[in-house]
Design a protein around this motif. Structure first.
Motif, PDB file in Angstrom:
ATOM      1  N   GLU A   1     -10.054 -16.949  -6.180  1.00  0.00           N
ATOM      2  CA  GLU A   1      -9.938 -16.996  -7.496  1.00  0.00           C
ATOM      3  C   GLU A   1     -10.936 -16.658  -8.520  1.00  0.00           C
ATOM      4  O   GLU A   1     -10.669 -15.675  -9.256  1.00  0.00           O
ATOM      5  CB  GLU A   1      -9.017 -18.338  -7.910  1.00  0.00           C
ATOM      6  N   GLU A   2     -11.988 -17.155  -7.994  1.00  0.00           N
ATOM      7  CA  GLU A   2     -13.399 -16.926  -9.060  1.00  0.00           C
ATOM      8  C   GLU A   2     -13.746 -15.409  -8.978  1.00  0.00           C
ATOM      9  O   GLU A   2     -14.115 -14.821  -9.702  1.00  0.00           O
ATOM     10  CB  GLU A   2     -14.340 -17.894  -8.473  1.00  0.00           C
TER      11      GLU A   2
ATOM     12  N   TYR B   1      -6.565 -14.091 -10.066  1.00  0.00           N
ATOM     13  CA  TYR B   1      -5.279 -14.835  -9.564  1.00  0.00           C
ATOM     14  C   TYR B   1      -4.063 -13.952  -8.858  1.00  0.00           C
ATOM     15  O   TYR B   1      -3.078 -14.501  -8.744  1.00  0.00           O
ATOM     16  CB  TYR B   1      -4.821 -15.580 -10.831  1.00  0.00           C
TER      17      TYR B   1
ATOM     18  N   ARG C   1     -20.945  -9.454  -4.594  1.00  0.00           N
ATOM     19  CA  ARG C   1     -21.471  -9.431  -5.896  1.00  0.00           C
ATOM     20  C   ARG C   1     -22.778  -8.471  -6.128  1.00  0.00           C
ATOM     21  O   ARG C   1     -23.204  -8.166  -6.939  1.00  0.00           O
ATOM     22  CB  ARG C   1     -21.708 -10.935  -6.579  1.00  0.00           C
ATOM     23  N   ARG C   2     -23.688  -8.714  -4.778  1.00  0.00           N
ATOM     24  CA  ARG C   2     -24.997  -8.108  -4.765  1.00  0.00           C
ATOM     25  C   ARG C   2     -24.742  -6.706  -4.574  1.00  0.00           C
ATOM     26  O   ARG C   2     -25.884  -5.854  -4.749  1.00  0.00           O
ATOM     27  CB  ARG C   2     -25.859  -8.607  -4.054  1.00  0.00           C
TER      28      ARG C   2
ATOM     29  N   THR D   1     -31.794 -17.514   0.882  1.00  0.00           N
ATOM     30  CA  THR D   1     -31.593 -18.652  -0.271  1.00  0.00           C
ATOM     31  C   THR D   1     -30.924 -19.835  -0.059  1.00  0.00           C
ATOM     32  O   THR D   1     -30.925 -20.671  -0.815  1.00  0.00           O
ATOM     33  CB  THR D   1     -31.219 -17.897  -1.432  1.00  0.00           C
ATOM     34  N   ARG D   2     -29.848 -19.841   0.694  1.00  0.00           N
ATOM     35  CA  ARG D   2     -29.172 -21.093   0.897  1.00  0.00           C
ATOM     36  C   ARG D   2     -29.696 -21.917   2.178  1.00  0.00           C
ATOM     37  O   ARG D   2     -29.001 -22.712   2.704  1.00  0.00           O
ATOM     38  CB  ARG D   2     -27.591 -20.615   1.284  1.00  0.00           C
TER      39      ARG D   2
ATOM     40  N   GLN E   1     -20.728 -13.856  -2.340  1.00  0.00           N
ATOM     41  CA  GLN E   1     -21.968 -13.752  -2.888  1.00  0.00           C
ATOM     42  C   GLN E   1     -22.632 -12.273  -2.547  1.00  0.00           C
ATOM     43  O   GLN E   1     -23.260 -11.541  -3.411  1.00  0.00           O
ATOM     44  CB  GLN E   1     -23.037 -14.785  -2.641  1.00  0.00           C
TER      45      GLN E   1
ATOM     46  N   ILE F   1      -9.763 -21.272  -1.346  1.00  0.00           N
ATOM     47  CA  ILE F   1      -9.067 -20.438  -2.409  1.00  0.00           C
ATOM     48  C   ILE F   1      -9.670 -20.252  -3.522  1.00  0.00           C
ATOM     49  O   ILE F   1      -9.811 -19.454  -4.384  1.00  0.00           O
ATOM     50  CB  ILE F   1      -7.725 -21.300  -2.698  1.00  0.00           C
ATOM     51  N   GLN F   2     -10.502 -21.186  -4.013  1.00  0.00           N
ATOM     52  CA  GLN F   2     -11.524 -21.201  -5.371  1.00  0.00           C
ATOM     53  C   GLN F   2     -12.504 -19.856  -5.396  1.00  0.00           C
ATOM     54  O   GLN F   2     -12.475 -19.706  -6.582  1.00  0.00           O
ATOM     55  CB  GLN F   2     -12.072 -22.453  -5.489  1.00  0.00           C
ATOM     56  N   GLU F   3     -12.898 -19.824  -4.243  1.00  0.00           N
ATOM     57  CA  GLU F   3     -13.777 -18.525  -4.181  1.00  0.00           C
ATOM     58  C   GLU F   3     -12.746 -17.318  -4.427  1.00  0.00           C
ATOM     59  O   GLU F   3     -13.466 -16.213  -5.065  1.00  0.00           O
ATOM     60  CB  GLU F   3     -14.462 -18.458  -2.876  1.00  0.00           C
TER      61      GLU F   3
ATOM     62  N   LYS G   1     -15.861  -4.434 -13.156  1.00  0.00           N
ATOM     63  CA  LYS G   1     -16.317  -5.074 -14.340  1.00  0.00           C
ATOM     64  C   LYS G   1     -17.558  -4.395 -15.048  1.00  0.00           C
ATOM     65  O   LYS G   1     -17.654  -4.167 -16.253  1.00  0.00           O
ATOM     66  CB  LYS G   1     -16.650  -6.318 -14.016  1.00  0.00           C
ATOM     67  N   LEU G   2     -18.327  -4.037 -14.078  1.00  0.00           N
ATOM     68  CA  LEU G   2     -19.379  -3.272 -14.693  1.00  0.00           C
ATOM     69  C   LEU G   2     -19.495  -1.858 -15.236  1.00  0.00           C
ATOM     70  O   LEU G   2     -19.939  -1.652 -16.173  1.00  0.00           O
ATOM     71  CB  LEU G   2     -20.671  -3.357 -13.457  1.00  0.00           C
TER      72      LEU G   2
ATOM     73  N   ASN H   1     -18.723 -21.711   1.446  1.00  0.00           N
ATOM     74  CA  ASN H   1     -17.567 -20.697   2.004  1.00  0.00           C
ATOM     75  C   ASN H   1     -17.960 -19.606   1.101  1.00  0.00           C
ATOM     76  O   ASN H   1     -17.072 -18.508   0.935  1.00  0.00           O
ATOM     77  CB  ASN H   1     -16.304 -21.028   1.649  1.00  0.00           C
ATOM     78  N   ASP H   2     -19.011 -19.577   0.195  1.00  0.00           N
ATOM     79  CA  ASP H   2     -19.023 -18.608  -0.708  1.00  0.00           C
ATOM     80  C   ASP H   2     -19.944 -17.252   0.091  1.00  0.00           C
ATOM     81  O   ASP H   2     -20.380 -16.334  -0.918  1.00  0.00           O
ATOM     82  CB  ASP H   2     -19.702 -18.803  -2.026  1.00  0.00           C
TER      83      ASP H   2
END
Lengths: 303, 338
Positions: free
Chosen positions: B189-190, B194, B85-86, B33-34, B82, B185-187, B164-165, B77-78
């Motif tokens: 943290e997201e 943190y 998450r799946r 998909t990317r 991703q 780093i943003q990936e 979370k689920l 970098n995600d």
């Protein structure tokens, strides 16, 4: 490699082919082949590489540009230059009788035309680029690096944004900027319900909504996952909050449709904005806003 | 002769085990998909599109090769995040149900340990507790080499998003990573939050114990038991090859290569070769075990040098100090403070 654009240039491809064939038939049809002792291979290599490289440039152009006025001018210009160069190379392989002497006399004329057309094309390309830059406004600011474009939303990535903020920090006269973080609410459950492909599609839509609601000099990038980041130059925190609020309102009215369904799905988002404070570094600024955003999000979850 | 415990069935890199429609399919989905070409992605991995449809089992080394290709060819970098998450709940069938219907996080964690080969064959977790926190020390089960960080990104993200689920809110996990703070780093943290540490002496996940008893949303004893029963029918391996070697060393810390090879019923040469296939040497594993033990004693249990040295069979404290410094780059007192 993606060849889809090349197939839309039948006309230009036949022009290039025709010129190559014409050069062949003029040189070899009208002349007598030299013996191998007579051929100066140094000249063949030198002149041959010119035609070869021109042909390569033509190929790159055909692969990367959609059809249009600029592309036509660039290809015609290069093709004529290649034609002259080809006549030049083939000259090394054949003798011409006296009555076709005219061929070597005119062989440089197409190149002259070619360079003129190419120059015209380059000028048009410059104008086109200015127009495209305007189109890219709000997606891009001051620097270009295609390797940092996010494939899903076509916005730039967090790395690009970091560089832009660093640039703002370096410039002491422009410390009056704000940064906004936006995060789609409950994106995970949307993904679970509708699939990740739809999730990607909605990210693209949200990116467009954001772009429509920011000003010409603002910059929007995808931060990570479903989080977006805005850089608003010469903007106070209050104005930044207003702009974020506008985006929120707009998104609430975007009726997203899952495939094979007429039921609209409405999204909402949470944001946090803050302005530059003296002593801020990139990471401290981003982290402060991120934390504020997460605090707000946790309030929503607990309500 | 030292105390022998039978080696339970273990997984090697070159044994077909991982169902293609699980992790591999998710990686392929994210990459394609990317914009990555599927044939290009699968080239050289020995994985074919039909394998995914027929649910063939893949060798771990094939999945590692796929990860390497996905990493090089996917922009951004995600990719790993991703994929993470799946994974849950879609990928795990009965086990997903078993986890969904658990009473609380503590119980889900026990199931994770029990069925770790079906959920995450690449990572071995050792649990320690102190008064306040639970620690999960993570180790490489199969020799993941360059893909180790990618794998950690996948499964740490999966853990956070699954919690979370299951719980309706994010559990505030602390992650201590041995590698330096990454550029993306943003990936982290997201996707992970943190509470992140980098360049840490030990790779581990920490969580405050109060979270263990938080009730899950969809708990049901009967549905859970049925799902566990079903999942047990698929259970074949107990752990990865490197885990098996480590466990042998835990049971008999002083044993040498020859003795462990005997335990595995192979010649020392074959055993050495097998370790090498999994990217390790006997000495490396031995040192790593001692290192982990030192960190546990000093950092988690907070024992003093004399006690720790004694537990680890050192004759004197200076020798112990030197060894700790060599293993972790830190002195014992620094390690206690981390």
């Amino acid at each position: 490699m993606n060849y889809s654009l090349a197939f839309r240039h039948h006309h230009l491809i036949s022009v290039v082919m025709a010129l190559i064939l014409l050069a062949c038939s003029l040189s070899f049809g009208l002349g007598v082949l030299k013996t191998s002792a007579e051929i100066s291979w140094l000249d063949v290599i030198g002149e041959g590489s010119i035609s070869l490289f021109t042909l390569m440039w033509i190929a790159f152009l055909l692969l990367s540009r959609p059809p249009g006025k600029v592309t036509t001018a660039l290809i015609w210009g290069l093709a004529l230059m290649m034609f002259s160069a080809l006549l030049d190379v083939f000259d090394e392989f054949v003798h011409h009788a006296a009555e076709v002497d005219w061929l070597s006399m005119i062989e440089s004329i197409p190149a002259t035309f070619g360079i003129t057309i190419l120059s015209y094309g380059l000028y048009q390309w410059h104008l086109e680029q200015l127009a495209l830059n305007k189109q890219l406004q709000r997606r891009e600011s001051l620097a270009r690096d295609h390797s940092q474009i996010d494939v899903i939303t076509q916005l730039y990535t967090a790395d690009y944004m970091r560089n832009r903020i660093a640039q703002q920090l370096l410039d002491n006269d422009h410390h009056d900027f704000s940064v906004v973080m936006l995060d789609i609410d409950d994106f995970d459950s949307f993904n679970r319900q509708h699939g990740h492909q739809e999730g990607d599609r909605i990210l693209k839509d949200v990116a467009n909504v954001i772009l429509m609601n920011i000003r010409a000099n603002d910059l929007a990038c995808r931060y990570a996952g479903d989080r977006f980041i805005l850089l608003l130059p010469q903007t106070s925190q209050n104005t930044a909050n207003d702009i974020a609020q506008h985006i929120r309102h707009s998104l609430q009215h975007l009726a997203f449709k899952a495939p094979a369904s007429n039921q609209p799905i409405y999204q909402s988002l949470t944001y946090a904005a803050d302005e530059f404070r003296p002593g801020d570094q990139i990471d401290s600024l981003i982290q402060r806003i991120n934390r504020r955003l997460d605090q707000r999000k946790s309030l929503i979850v607990n309500v | 002769m030292f105390n022998m415990k039978a080696i339970r069935p273990f997984l090697c890199l070159n044994a077909p085990f991982l169902p293609a429609q699980q992790l591999a399919a998710s990686i392929i989905d994210v990459a394609t998909t990317r914009g990555v070409n599927k044939h290009k992605l699968l080239r050289g991995t020995g994985i074919f599109s039909e394998d995914l449809i027929q649910g063939k089992t893949l060798r771990a080394e094939q999945v590692l090769a796929l990860m390497a290709r996905a990493q090089t060819h996917t922009a951004g970098n995600d990719c790993a995040f991703q994929v993470g998450r799946r994974l849950f709940p879609g990928n795990y069938g009965y086990l997903s149900n078993a986890l969904l219907h658990c009473t609380h996080f503590g119980e889900a964690l026990r199931l994770l340990t029990r069925f770790k080969m079906q959920i995450c064959p690449f990572i071995f977790a050792t649990r320690f507790d102190d008064d306040k926190q639970l620690y999960l020390g993570l180790q490489d089960s199969l020799g993941c080499g360059d893909q180790w960080q990618f794998i950690l990104e996948i499964y740490c993200t999966a853990l956070v998003s699954a919690s979370k689920l299951l719980l309706g809110q994010r559990i505030p996990f602390h992650f201590d990573f041995p590698f330096a703070r990454p550029k993306h780093i943003q990936e982290y943290e997201e996707n992970l939050g943190y509470r992140l540490g980098f360049s840490q002496p030990q790779l581990r996940i920490r969580v405050d114990k109060e979270w263990l008893n938080k009730p899950f949303i969809q708990q049901s004893q009967n549905l859970k038991r049925h799902s566990i029963y079903q999942a047990q029918q698929q259970q074949t391996y107990q752990h990865g090859f490197l885990d098996a070697v480590r466990l042998a060393l835990v049971n008999a810390p002083q044993s040498n290569l020859q003795q462990v090879a005997t335990l595995f019923q192979t010649s020392p040469a074959t055993f050495k070769r097998k370790l090498k296939q999994h990217g390790q040497s006997f000495q490396q594993i031995h040192d790593e075990q001692r290192r982990q033990q030192a960190i546990l004693l000093l950092n988690v249990q907070g024992l003093n040098n004399e006690q720790s040295a004694q537990r680890m069979d050192f004759d004197d404290v200076p020798n112990f100090r030197r060894a700790v410094k060599r293993w972790t780059g830190l002195t014992p007192s620094q390690l206690r403070g981390v």
